[in-house]
Structure formats: structure tokens, C-alpha cells
Design a protein around this motif. Structure first.
Motif, PDB file in Angstrom:
ATOM      1  N   UNK A   1       0.853  -1.186   0.000  1.00  0.00           N
ATOM      2  CA  UNK A   1       0.000   0.000   0.000  1.00  0.00           C
ATOM      3  C   UNK A   1       0.889   1.235   0.000  1.00  0.00           C
ATOM      4  N   UNK A   2       0.341   2.329  -0.463  1.00  0.00           N
ATOM      5  CA  UNK A   2       1.100   3.573  -0.503  1.00  0.00           C
ATOM      6  C   UNK A   2       1.226   4.162   0.897  1.00  0.00           C
ATOM      7  N   UNK A   3       2.278   4.933   1.144  1.00  0.00           N
ATOM      8  CA  UNK A   3       2.407   5.576   2.453  1.00  0.00           C
ATOM      9  C   UNK A   3       1.396   6.722   2.593  1.00  0.00           C
ATOM     10  N   UNK A   4       1.200   7.144   3.826  1.00  0.00           N
ATOM     11  CA  UNK A   4       0.220   8.195   4.107  1.00  0.00           C
ATOM     12  C   UNK A   4       0.545   9.501   3.395  1.00  0.00           C
ATOM     13  N   UNK A   5       1.812   9.791   3.199  1.00  0.00           N
ATOM     14  CA  UNK A   5       2.204  11.059   2.591  1.00  0.00           C
ATOM     15  C   UNK A   5       1.721  11.170   1.137  1.00  0.00           C
TER      16      UNK A   5
ATOM     17  N   UNK B   1      -7.930  -6.663   4.330  1.00  0.00           N
ATOM     18  CA  UNK B   1      -7.627  -6.307   5.714  1.00  0.00           C
ATOM     19  C   UNK B   1      -8.868  -6.387   6.610  1.00  0.00           C
ATOM     20  N   UNK B   2     -10.057  -6.218   6.026  1.00  0.00           N
ATOM     21  CA  UNK B   2     -11.289  -6.350   6.812  1.00  0.00           C
ATOM     22  C   UNK B   2     -11.438  -7.754   7.384  1.00  0.00           C
ATOM     23  N   UNK B   3     -10.955  -8.746   6.658  1.00  0.00           N
ATOM     24  CA  UNK B   3     -11.030 -10.127   7.141  1.00  0.00           C
ATOM     25  C   UNK B   3     -10.117 -10.367   8.332  1.00  0.00           C
ATOM     26  N   UNK B   4      -9.133  -9.502   8.511  1.00  0.00           N
ATOM     27  CA  UNK B   4      -8.161  -9.679   9.592  1.00  0.00           C
ATOM     28  C   UNK B   4      -8.438  -8.793  10.799  1.00  0.00           C
ATOM     29  N   UNK B   5      -9.562  -8.102  10.821  1.00  0.00           N
ATOM     30  CA  UNK B   5      -9.862  -7.173  11.918  1.00  0.00           C
ATOM     31  C   UNK B   5      -9.897  -7.897  13.254  1.00  0.00           C
TER      32      UNK B   5
ATOM     33  N   UNK C   1      -4.005  -0.053  11.240  1.00  0.00           N
ATOM     34  CA  UNK C   1      -3.421   0.978  10.375  1.00  0.00           C
ATOM     35  C   UNK C   1      -3.503   0.648   8.889  1.00  0.00           C
ATOM     36  N   UNK C   2      -3.161  -0.583   8.472  1.00  0.00           N
ATOM     37  CA  UNK C   2      -3.267  -0.910   7.044  1.00  0.00           C
ATOM     38  C   UNK C   2      -4.702  -0.832   6.508  1.00  0.00           C
ATOM     39  N   UNK C   3      -5.673  -1.169   7.323  1.00  0.00           N
ATOM     40  CA  UNK C   3      -7.067  -1.072   6.902  1.00  0.00           C
ATOM     41  C   UNK C   3      -7.445   0.382   6.650  1.00  0.00           C
ATOM     42  N   UNK C   4      -7.098   1.253   7.589  1.00  0.00           N
ATOM     43  CA  UNK C   4      -7.423   2.674   7.429  1.00  0.00           C
ATOM     44  C   UNK C   4      -6.647   3.299   6.280  1.00  0.00           C
TER      45      UNK C   4
ATOM     46  N   UNK D   1      -6.771   5.647   0.974  1.00  0.00           N
ATOM     47  CA  UNK D   1      -6.252   5.743  -0.392  1.00  0.00           C
ATOM     48  C   UNK D   1      -7.321   5.410  -1.430  1.00  0.00           C
ATOM     49  N   UNK D   2      -8.207   4.486  -1.111  1.00  0.00           N
ATOM     50  CA  UNK D   2      -9.309   4.191  -2.033  1.00  0.00           C
ATOM     51  C   UNK D   2     -10.219   5.407  -2.169  1.00  0.00           C
ATOM     52  N   UNK D   3     -10.492   6.083  -1.055  1.00  0.00           N
ATOM     53  CA  UNK D   3     -11.319   7.299  -1.101  1.00  0.00           C
ATOM     54  C   UNK D   3     -10.607   8.414  -1.867  1.00  0.00           C
ATOM     55  N   UNK D   4      -9.300   8.547  -1.668  1.00  0.00           N
ATOM     56  CA  UNK D   4      -8.540   9.574  -2.394  1.00  0.00           C
ATOM     57  C   UNK D   4      -8.553   9.283  -3.893  1.00  0.00           C
ATOM     58  N   UNK D   5      -8.448   8.020  -4.270  1.00  0.00           N
ATOM     59  CA  UNK D   5      -8.528   7.665  -5.682  1.00  0.00           C
ATOM     60  C   UNK D   5      -9.891   7.982  -6.262  1.00  0.00           C
ATOM     61  N   UNK D   6     -10.936   7.755  -5.483  1.00  0.00           N
ATOM     62  CA  UNK D   6     -12.286   8.083  -5.936  1.00  0.00           C
ATOM     63  C   UNK D   6     -12.447   9.589  -6.132  1.00  0.00           C
ATOM     64  N   UNK D   7     -11.867  10.369  -5.230  1.00  0.00           N
ATOM     65  CA  UNK D   7     -11.891  11.831  -5.390  1.00  0.00           C
ATOM     66  C   UNK D   7     -11.162  12.229  -6.666  1.00  0.00           C
ATOM     67  N   UNK D   8     -10.048  11.597  -6.947  1.00  0.00           N
ATOM     68  CA  UNK D   8      -9.294  11.893  -8.163  1.00  0.00           C
ATOM     69  C   UNK D   8     -10.104  11.550  -9.416  1.00  0.00           C
TER      70      UNK D   8
END
Length: 189
Positions: free
Chosen positions: A36-40, A104-108, A115-118, A123-130
Motif C-alpha cells: 500500500x502507498x504511504x500516508x504522505x 484487511x477487513x477479514x483480519x480485523x 493501520x493498514x485497513x485505514x 487511499x481508495x477514497x482519495x482515488x475516488x476523489x481523483x
């Protein structure tokens, strides 16, 4: 350049999701990191979205009649290309990280660190905004269906009421071969 369609963007997101899910399963199964991409990177996506919106608003203001003498038409074409690129990149980002988030939802229940789930969800939401910003800005760059400055009898109007001739979108025209005389004798080289 083709216009963005919802179907094509959904197919792109689904393909990226399948590749992302498979790659992450292989990576984590071999003891590697979660892909996954980093938060930055959210800041980079936000900067691209804001910059693209600024360019799109400039094009929209020009189409509405503001400052027509100071506008380069290539800016609209480049802005439309950037909007499409952003929409495609957003679709891939959404698909990849949505697949990671689902995994990651399966591993909750067995993992204490969420952290990886969030990160995947963010990032999925940011991609949707893009994707949405790219879609909107591409709409800003479209020409109106009718051009009031075009002559009524013009063959190649923007409204495209007449059918275009075959070959290269109507730009190919019949070229008549010229009869060239070839020099003979000592002037022939």
C-alpha cells in the motif's frame, strides 16, 4: 482522445483491484510487506486534485467568456488530457487499495493494528476523489455542441451534422497526383 466512460473506469478499477489483491496475497504470503502507498501520498493526490481543479476552472471561465484574448486553446486540450490521466490513475488507485482494504477487513478480529485497513480505505477514497475531479474537469474542457461562429454551409463544422469522409476523422482529402516531368539526358540525376 476518447471521452471517459463509467464502464471503462469501473473495468480499470476492477482490473487494478484483482492485480492488487493477487500481488498483496503473494507478497504477504512470502513474508513480504503489504503493498500500500504511504500516508504522505495522500498529500500528493490532494495537490494533483487541487491543481487540476484550478486548471479546469480557468478553462471553464474562458468558455463562459472571461478573458478570451489571453487564453491559449492548447491549455484546454492539455487540461483535458491531464483530467483523463488523473481519472485513470484514480481508478487504479481506488481498485488497488479497495482490494487491500477488503483483505484487511477479514483480519480485523485477529490483528490489533488496524493501520493498514485505514490506509487502504483512505487511499481508495482519495482515488475516488481523483476520478471525480478528473471527470468534472474533463467536462469543463468539452466544446459546446454547436459553434455559433461556424458558417452554416461549412463542410467540417464542430456540430458534425454532416457525415465525415472516411480516413483520419475527416482530415484526409483527395490528393490528385501531379504529372511530374522527369529530366532526361545529362540533367537527370
Amino acid at each position: 482522445m476518447h471521452v471517459l466512460t463509467v464502464r471503462a473506469l469501473l473495468m480499470c478499477a476492477a482490473a487494478a483491484g484483482a492485480v492488487g489483491w493477487t500481488a498483496n496475497r503473494l507478497s504477504t504470503g512470502a513474508g513480504g510487506p503489504l503493498l500500500i502507498l504511504p500516508w504522505v501520498s495522500l498529500a500528493a493526490v490532494a495537490a494533483v486534485s487541487v491543481g487540476l481543479l484550478v486548471l479546469g476552472v480557468r478553462v471553464k471561465r474562458h468558455q463562459d467568456g472571461a478573458h478570451p484574448q489571453r487564453f491559449d486553446p492548447l491549455v484546454a486540450a492539455r487540461t483535458a488530457a491531464a483530467a483523463q490521466a488523473a481519472a485513470w490513475a484514480g481508478a487504479m488507485l481506488t481498485g488497488w487499495h479497495a482490494a487491500v482494504a477488503v483483505e484487511q477487513l477479514a483480519l480485523v478480529s485477529v490483528r490489533s493494528d488496524q493501520g493498514p485497513l485505514w490506509a487502504g480505505l483512505a487511499h481508495a477514497a482519495a482515488g475516488l476523489v481523483l476520478v471525480v475531479v478528473g471527470w468534472i474537469v474533463e467536462g469543463f474542457c468539452k466544446l459546446p455542441p454547436e459553434d455559433p461562429d461556424a458558417e452554416e454551409g461549412a463542410e467540417y463544422r464542430r456540430g458534425r451534422e454532416k457525415e465525415l469522409p472516411e480516413g483520419e476523422g475527416g482530415y484526409a482529402r483527395e490528393i490528385r497526383p501531379r504529372g511530374r516531368r522527369r529530366p532526361h539526358g545529362r540533367n537527370a540525376r
